[in-house]
Design a protein around this motif. Structure first.
Motif, PDB file in Angstrom:
ATOM      1  N   LYS A   9      14.169  11.033  -6.446  1.00 43.79           N
ATOM      2  CA  LYS A   9      13.749  11.407  -5.177  1.00 43.79           C
ATOM      3  C   LYS A   9      12.402  11.219  -4.786  1.00 43.79           C
ATOM      4  CE  LYS A   9      12.944  15.788  -4.176  1.00 43.79           C
ATOM      5  NZ  LYS A   9      12.902  17.302  -4.147  1.00 43.79           N
ATOM      6  N   LEU A  34      17.635  12.782   2.667  1.00 40.29           N
ATOM      7  CA  LEU A  34      18.099  14.192   2.267  1.00 40.29           C
ATOM      8  C   LEU A  34      17.447  15.181   3.182  1.00 40.29           C
ATOM      9  CD1 LEU A  34      17.698  14.471  -1.701  1.00 40.29           C
ATOM     10  CD2 LEU A  34      19.729  13.931  -0.518  1.00 40.29           C
ATOM     11  N   ASN A  35      18.067  16.368   3.673  1.00 37.95           N
ATOM     12  CA  ASN A  35      17.391  17.157   4.524  1.00 37.95           C
ATOM     13  C   ASN A  35      16.693  18.123   3.411  1.00 37.95           C
ATOM     14  OD1 ASN A  35      18.914  19.104   3.736  1.00 37.95           O
ATOM     15  ND2 ASN A  35      20.353  18.998   5.424  1.00 37.95           N
ATOM     16  N   THR A  37      17.215  21.489   2.387  1.00 35.98           N
ATOM     17  CA  THR A  37      18.105  21.952   1.443  1.00 35.98           C
ATOM     18  C   THR A  37      18.593  21.083   0.613  1.00 35.98           C
ATOM     19  OG1 THR A  37      18.661  23.394   3.489  1.00 35.98           O
ATOM     20  CG2 THR A  37      20.131  23.412   1.638  1.00 35.98           C
ATOM     21  N   SER A  38      19.193  19.783   1.087  1.00 37.72           N
ATOM     22  CA  SER A  38      19.695  18.846   0.118  1.00 37.72           C
ATOM     23  C   SER A  38      18.492  18.557  -0.920  1.00 37.72           C
ATOM     24  CB  SER A  38      20.106  17.771   0.977  1.00 37.72           C
ATOM     25  OG  SER A  38      21.011  17.944   1.862  1.00 37.72           O
ATOM     26  N   SER A  39      17.320  18.380  -0.525  1.00 40.05           N
ATOM     27  CA  SER A  39      16.178  18.055  -1.304  1.00 40.05           C
ATOM     28  C   SER A  39      15.929  19.170  -2.601  1.00 40.05           C
ATOM     29  CB  SER A  39      15.035  17.986  -0.722  1.00 40.05           C
ATOM     30  OG  SER A  39      13.621  17.820  -1.732  1.00 40.05           O
ATOM     31  N   ILE A  41      18.789  21.027  -3.471  1.00 44.25           N
ATOM     32  CA  ILE A  41      19.773  21.054  -4.171  1.00 44.25           C
ATOM     33  C   ILE A  41      19.539  20.034  -5.271  1.00 44.25           C
ATOM     34  CG2 ILE A  41      22.190  20.231  -4.163  1.00 44.25           C
ATOM     35  CD1 ILE A  41      22.449  21.806  -1.518  1.00 44.25           C
ATOM     36  N   TRP A  42      19.116  18.936  -4.842  1.00 40.92           N
ATOM     37  CA  TRP A  42      18.683  17.702  -5.988  1.00 40.92           C
ATOM     38  C   TRP A  42      17.706  18.440  -6.987  1.00 40.92           C
ATOM     39  CZ3 TRP A  42      19.788  12.628  -6.195  1.00 40.92           C
ATOM     40  CH2 TRP A  42      18.929  11.854  -7.429  1.00 40.92           C
ATOM     41  N   ASP A  72      28.864  24.230   1.132  1.00 38.14           N
ATOM     42  CA  ASP A  72      27.582  23.070   1.237  1.00 38.14           C
ATOM     43  C   ASP A  72      27.239  22.628   0.066  1.00 38.14           C
ATOM     44  OD1 ASP A  72      27.509  23.974   3.836  1.00 38.14           O
ATOM     45  OD2 ASP A  72      25.622  25.205   3.753  1.00 38.14           O
ATOM     46  N   LEU A  76      27.626  18.268  -0.658  1.00 36.53           N
ATOM     47  CA  LEU A  76      26.675  17.381  -0.996  1.00 36.53           C
ATOM     48  C   LEU A  76      26.864  16.665  -2.498  1.00 36.53           C
ATOM     49  CD1 LEU A  76      24.064  16.404  -0.393  1.00 36.53           C
ATOM     50  CD2 LEU A  76      22.940  17.958  -1.926  1.00 36.53           C
ATOM     51  N   SER A  79      29.754  13.919  -2.160  1.00 33.22           N
ATOM     52  CA  SER A  79      28.960  12.787  -1.577  1.00 33.22           C
ATOM     53  C   SER A  79      27.951  12.001  -2.557  1.00 33.22           C
ATOM     54  CB  SER A  79      28.215  12.983  -0.392  1.00 33.22           C
ATOM     55  OG  SER A  79      29.038  13.771   0.751  1.00 33.22           O
TER      56      SER A  79
END
Length: 88
Positions: A9, A34-35, A37-39, A41-42, A72, A76, A79
């Motif tokens: 990332k 990534l937005n 929130t996705s960041s 989660i990563w 959510d 993710l 995906s």
């Protein structure tokens, strides 16, 4: 669930991107945006958190329901799994 070697990332400007690096980039050049929130989660995945623990963290931080958080997170992760990001 573990992120494969070669996926990293990066923050570029105000965007977060997952990019391929090293040997993997020679075989497959890939970018996933990534937005915020996705960041997060990563980051939790990198720390070894499972889906339930990640959802719990999102519930605490954002005050959302557990069912929504789990949906959510599962979306993710599905995906990313489809994109080949994880070692299975």
């Amino acid at each position: 669930m573990k992120i494969k070697k070669g996926f990293m990332k990066r923050k570029i400007g105000d965007k977060f991107l997952v990019v391929t690096t090293g040997e993997l980039a020679k075989k497959r050049n890939m970018f996933i945006e990534l937005n915020d929130t996705s960041s997060e989660i990563w980051d939790y995945i990198e720390k070894g958190y499972d889906e339930n623990k990640i959802a719990s963290q999102l519930c605490k931080k954002y005050g959302i329901g557990e069912e929504r958080a789990k949906k959510d997170v599962e979306g993710l992760i599905a995906s990313m799994r489809e994109a080949g990001v994880f070692e299975e």
